[in-house]
Design a protein around this motif. Structure first.
Motif, PDB file in Angstrom:
ATOM      1  N   PRO A 182     -12.668  -5.070  15.778  1.00 44.69           N
ATOM      2  CA  PRO A 182     -12.052  -3.740  15.811  1.00 44.69           C
ATOM      3  C   PRO A 182     -12.246  -3.020  14.492  1.00 44.69           C
ATOM      4  CG  PRO A 182     -10.384  -5.448  15.574  1.00 44.69           C
ATOM      5  CD  PRO A 182     -11.667  -6.145  15.866  1.00 44.69           C
ATOM      6  N   ASP A 222     -15.204  -2.788  37.025  1.00 48.12           N
ATOM      7  CA  ASP A 222     -14.448  -2.809  35.774  1.00 48.12           C
ATOM      8  C   ASP A 222     -13.718  -4.140  35.691  1.00 48.12           C
ATOM      9  OD1 ASP A 222     -12.854  -2.464  33.593  1.00 48.12           O
ATOM     10  OD2 ASP A 222     -12.030  -0.536  34.195  1.00 48.12           O
ATOM     11  N   LYS A 245     -11.085  -6.503  29.135  1.00 46.88           N
ATOM     12  CA  LYS A 245     -10.881  -5.065  28.975  1.00 46.88           C
ATOM     13  C   LYS A 245     -12.103  -4.426  28.314  1.00 46.88           C
ATOM     14  CE  LYS A 245      -7.776  -1.623  26.930  1.00 46.88           C
ATOM     15  NZ  LYS A 245      -6.554  -1.400  26.087  1.00 46.88           N
ATOM     16  N   GLY A 246     -12.559  -3.335  28.880  1.00 42.51           N
ATOM     17  CA  GLY A 246     -13.704  -2.616  28.332  1.00 42.51           C
ATOM     18  C   GLY A 246     -15.050  -3.133  28.789  1.00 42.51           C
ATOM     19  N   GLN A 247     -15.064  -4.231  29.565  1.00 36.71           N
ATOM     20  CA  GLN A 247     -16.329  -4.794  30.032  1.00 36.71           C
ATOM     21  C   GLN A 247     -16.587  -4.395  31.483  1.00 36.71           C
ATOM     22  OE1 GLN A 247     -17.341  -8.881  28.878  1.00 36.71           O
ATOM     23  NE2 GLN A 247     -15.371  -8.994  27.832  1.00 36.71           N
ATOM     24  N   ASP A 274     -18.854   4.959  19.689  1.00 31.08           N
ATOM     25  CA  ASP A 274     -18.441   3.880  20.579  1.00 31.08           C
ATOM     26  C   ASP A 274     -17.024   4.211  21.037  1.00 31.08           C
ATOM     27  OD1 ASP A 274     -17.542   1.562  21.797  1.00 31.08           O
ATOM     28  OD2 ASP A 274     -18.514   0.228  20.369  1.00 31.08           O
ATOM     29  N   LYS A 322     -14.762   2.686  22.513  1.00 33.25           N
ATOM     30  CA  LYS A 322     -13.744   1.657  22.340  1.00 33.25           C
ATOM     31  C   LYS A 322     -13.089   1.755  20.964  1.00 33.25           C
ATOM     32  CE  LYS A 322     -16.350  -1.955  23.250  1.00 33.25           C
ATOM     33  NZ  LYS A 322     -17.627  -1.294  23.597  1.00 33.25           N
ATOM     34  N   PHE A 323     -13.762   2.405  20.012  1.00 30.30           N
ATOM     35  CA  PHE A 323     -13.263   2.468  18.647  1.00 30.30           C
ATOM     36  C   PHE A 323     -13.011   3.901  18.175  1.00 30.30           C
ATOM     37  CE2 PHE A 323     -16.043  -1.287  19.020  1.00 30.30           C
ATOM     38  CZ  PHE A 323     -15.070  -2.259  18.892  1.00 30.30           C
ATOM     39  N   PRO A 363     -12.674   7.180  20.320  1.00 31.76           N
ATOM     40  CA  PRO A 363     -12.738   7.728  21.678  1.00 31.76           C
ATOM     41  C   PRO A 363     -13.217   9.172  21.713  1.00 31.76           C
ATOM     42  CG  PRO A 363     -10.471   7.601  20.924  1.00 31.76           C
ATOM     43  CD  PRO A 363     -11.297   6.882  19.896  1.00 31.76           C
ATOM     44  N   THR A 370     -21.534   9.428  24.034  1.00 27.02           N
ATOM     45  CA  THR A 370     -21.637   7.990  23.815  1.00 27.02           C
ATOM     46  C   THR A 370     -23.105   7.599  23.961  1.00 27.02           C
ATOM     47  OG1 THR A 370     -21.274   7.492  26.162  1.00 27.02           O
ATOM     48  CG2 THR A 370     -19.328   7.577  24.749  1.00 27.02           C
ATOM     49  N   THR A 379     -22.591   1.262  18.961  1.00 24.72           N
ATOM     50  CA  THR A 379     -21.489   0.310  19.038  1.00 24.72           C
ATOM     51  C   THR A 379     -20.858   0.126  17.666  1.00 24.72           C
ATOM     52  OG1 THR A 379     -23.007  -1.555  18.684  1.00 24.72           O
ATOM     53  CG2 THR A 379     -22.523  -0.961  20.961  1.00 24.72           C
TER      54      THR A 379
END
Length: 395
Positions: free
Chosen positions: A29, A161, A170-172, A316, A318-319, A321, A353, A358
């Motif tokens: 993270p 998902d 989560k997120g994969q 990315d 996930k980090f 948004p 994105t 990443t």
């Protein structure tokens, strides 16, 4: 019903196999640290001119697009969960609204950014790269000159998902197709481009003159097709085949075919043009494949909104948004051969994105056409990135 149960069981098996692969370590993270000292220092260097803007007020249309995107998100839903900072979609939305509110005064009063916003610095080393919308010579029909397909999204491509089944996933996402009642991976690039895995299904939305152009179009994610009659047609990202992205530049370096410091979009193109016999094997080292859709206005990012040159950024999600307000600073290469290096300190918006984007990396949208290809292709610089959050939403 039995077929569905069998499918889900196979999907879980594939997911477990994928999660167990040691070759793809999880991305740690991002860490955010609030820094008022950094903010006051950086505000002095901020300038719209580095982003080809005459005034900060020219950010308004791009901010309104981000506002519209975040407005439909659940306000209490978590948009960002990082080390040292958690934000909801409502907090992101209200931060954008606050910047729009002070925007008319920002040219004369840049200190408003520190008075109204908390600045959270990304402590990891951030890599800044550039991308652009390329022009591709293409045709609506296949001919001897235009014979390389640009594919639309296949109707048998499925997504799952995995986070809906277990928190650790989560997120994969699992991307697959069903064959004889069983879930199987979608074809890789080599199968699609060189073995005809998708041919004969009517998925072609256009035909390109050069396969390498199609390859770079997929890396960029969108482009303008130039047809023989002089018309232009936008193509935008519609989906991908689910295989991991492999950088061709890194492959060339690893094989001793190119020095790391000389890797750029231009140098890779030059190598492929000089070694056409190696093109199939080299392109196939990247199994990831992107599908497109025809559009009217653009370029359009992952928000479904138009991108703004030198303002929009791919991150990315996930980090960082979609909707994030970013202050960024970096030393950059010259915009054209023979010009001097440049320095930019500006305000960016996370509005796109990318499969290769990443972790601690931001991809700056530089515009469209061959005139920005040199600049975008040579950006690979460390950057200082701050996430701006309205102080009102943190009370």
């Amino acid at each position: 019903m039995l077929r569905f149960v069998r499918l889900v069981a196979v999907l879980f098996a594939l997911a477990l196999i994928g999660c167990a692969r040691p070759s793809v370590p999880p991305v740690p993270p991002l860490t955010f640290v609030q820094s008022d000292v950094d903010a006051k220092d950086m505000v002095k260097r901020l300038s719209p001119r580095g982003q080809s803007l005459s005034s900060w007020q020219e950010l308004a249309p791009a901010l309104e697009r981000s506002l519209a995107f975040t407005a439909v998100k659940p306000r209490a839903g978590v948009a960002l969960e990082g080390d040292g900072l958690t934000l909801t979609w409502g907090q992101l939305h209200d931060s954008i609204a606050k910047l729009l509110e002070i925007l008319p005064r920002l040219d004369a009063e840049p200190e408003l950014l520190t008075e109204n916003f908390a600045w959270f610095r990304l402590t990891q080393g951030v890599l800044m790269t550039g991308y652009y919308v390329p022009y591709v010579e293409a045709s609506s029909v296949r001919t001897a000159e235009y014979r390389y397909p640009i594919y639309g999204l296949p109707d048998d491509l499925r997504k799952l998902d995995l986070g809906e089944f277990h928190p650790r996933w989560k997120g994969q996402r699992l991307i697959y197709r069903v064959e004889h009642g069983e879930a199987v991976p979608y074809p890789e690039r080599a199968e699609i481009d060189f073995e005809g895995a998708l041919s004969g299904r009517g998925l072609e939305i256009a035909w390109a003159r050069d396969l390498v152009d199609v390859f770079f179009l997929q890396i960029q994610g969108s482009g303008l097709l130039h047809f023989p009659d002089g018309s232009r047609h936008l193509v935008g990202y519609a989906g991908k085949n689910g295989h991991r992205y492999v950088s061709l530049g890194r492959v060339l370096v690893r094989r001793g075919l190119m020095d790391l410091e000389h890797v750029s979009m231009k140098s890779i193109r030059e190598y492929l043009a000089a070694h056409p016999e190696e093109v199939p094997a080299l392109l196939s080292t990247n199994p990831s494949y992107v599908f497109f859709r025809l559009g009217e206005d653009g370029p359009v990012g992952a928000m479904g909104k138009m991108l703004t040159p030198k303002v929009s950024m791919a991150t990315d999600p996930k980090f960082l948004p979609l909707g994030s307000l970013l202050a960024f600073e970096a030393d950059l290469p010259p915009e054209a051969p023979g010009e001097d290096d440049s320095h930019v300190a500006g305000l960016g918006l996370a509005q796109d994105t990318g499969g290769a984007i990443t972790g601690a990396r931001v991809d700056w949208f530089c515009g469209s056409g061959p005139e920005v290809e040199f600049f975008a292709g040579h950006i690979k610089n460390p950057a200082s990135i701050h996430l701006l959050v309205s102080k009102e939403v943190l009370k």
